[in-house]
Design an enzyme around this catalytic site. Structure first.
Site, mmCIF file in Angstrom:
data_model
loop_
_atom_site.group_PDB
_atom_site.id
_atom_site.type_symbol
_atom_site.label_atom_id
_atom_site.label_comp_id
_atom_site.label_asym_id
_atom_site.label_seq_id
_atom_site.Cartn_x
_atom_site.Cartn_y
_atom_site.Cartn_z
ATOM 1 C CG HIS A 140 -1.750 1.210 1.378
ATOM 2 N ND1 HIS A 140 -3.106 1.204 1.194
ATOM 3 C CD2 HIS A 140 -1.431 2.495 1.712
ATOM 4 C CE1 HIS A 140 -3.581 2.430 1.399
ATOM 5 N NE2 HIS A 140 -2.575 3.228 1.718
ATOM 6 C CD GLU A 141 1.770 3.644 3.596
ATOM 7 O OE1 GLU A 141 2.080 4.752 3.093
ATOM 8 O OE2 GLU A 141 0.675 3.441 4.150
ATOM 9 C CG HIS A 144 0.861 6.434 -0.900
ATOM 10 N ND1 HIS A 144 -0.161 7.252 -1.340
ATOM 11 C CD2 HIS A 144 0.364 5.744 0.147
ATOM 12 C CE1 HIS A 144 -1.231 7.050 -0.589
ATOM 13 N NE2 HIS A 144 -0.943 6.141 0.326
#
Length: 184
Positions: A140-141, A144
């Site tokens: 998820h990170e 980014h």
């Protein structure tokens, strides 16, 4: 220092982040600020683009999941210049949220294992394999850093259904218990 978190719609969240070197200005303080910001917002991860910096740095803290996911116990890490070497395993659904998209949660399918090359907070290079909840938060990170947001993983129909909510978030019309920055 607690930083404002950039909300969905801000262009910084769609840029691909760049690697940094060990002489990046005030790196230790940046990492401290990121943890303070994430903890203040009750987050489990935070990437530098979410606080307006297009650099390849993110932090994670999976310890809040340790009751249901024992691999999250004491997992609080800093990742500098992370690059995915391999993603494998079965896909599994998990209801994800994001500090840049407050109040919105969606079931997202991700693979269960990731091999990552990165540098730690001391700039020591490492290659490690992560699985389970830790892999999910890392993926998820990492998204980014590639200019992606978790909602990019939902289907077209679901995107149409949440369009109004996303427009409100983009305008800052969303309750958040932490400092935010809207589209510039």
């Amino acid at each position: 220092m607690i930083k404002p978190i950039f909300l969905y719609g801000n262009t910084i969240l769609r840029k691909t982040a760049v690697d940094i070197d060990k002489n990046y200005p005030d790196l230790k303080q940046l990492i401290t600020d990121m943890y303070e910001t994430m903890d203040n917002a009750d987050g489990v991860g935070l990437a530098a683009p979410q606080i307006g910096l297009p650099i390849r740095v993110f932090i994670v803290d999976a310890s809040g999941f340790e009751k249901d996911y024992p691999d999250g116990k004491d997992f609080r890490r800093t990742f500098i210049n992370p690059h995915i070497l391999e993603i494998s395993g079965k896909e599994w659904l998990f209801n994800e949220g994001c500090l840049s998209v407050p109040t919105l949660h969606e079931d997202i399918a991700r693979k269960e294992t990731v091999v990552l090359r990165y540098r730690d907070e001391n700039f020591v290079e490492k290659t490690e394999t992560f699985s389970g909840i830790c892999a999910r938060i890392i993926l998820h990170e990492h998204d980014h850093l590639e200019g992606k947001i978790f909602i990019d993983h939902v289907g077209a129909l679901k995107k149409r259904l949440i369009k109004g909510k996303l427009q409100n978030i983009e305008k800052g019309k969303v309750p958040a218990k932490y400092r935010v920055r809207v589209k510039v």
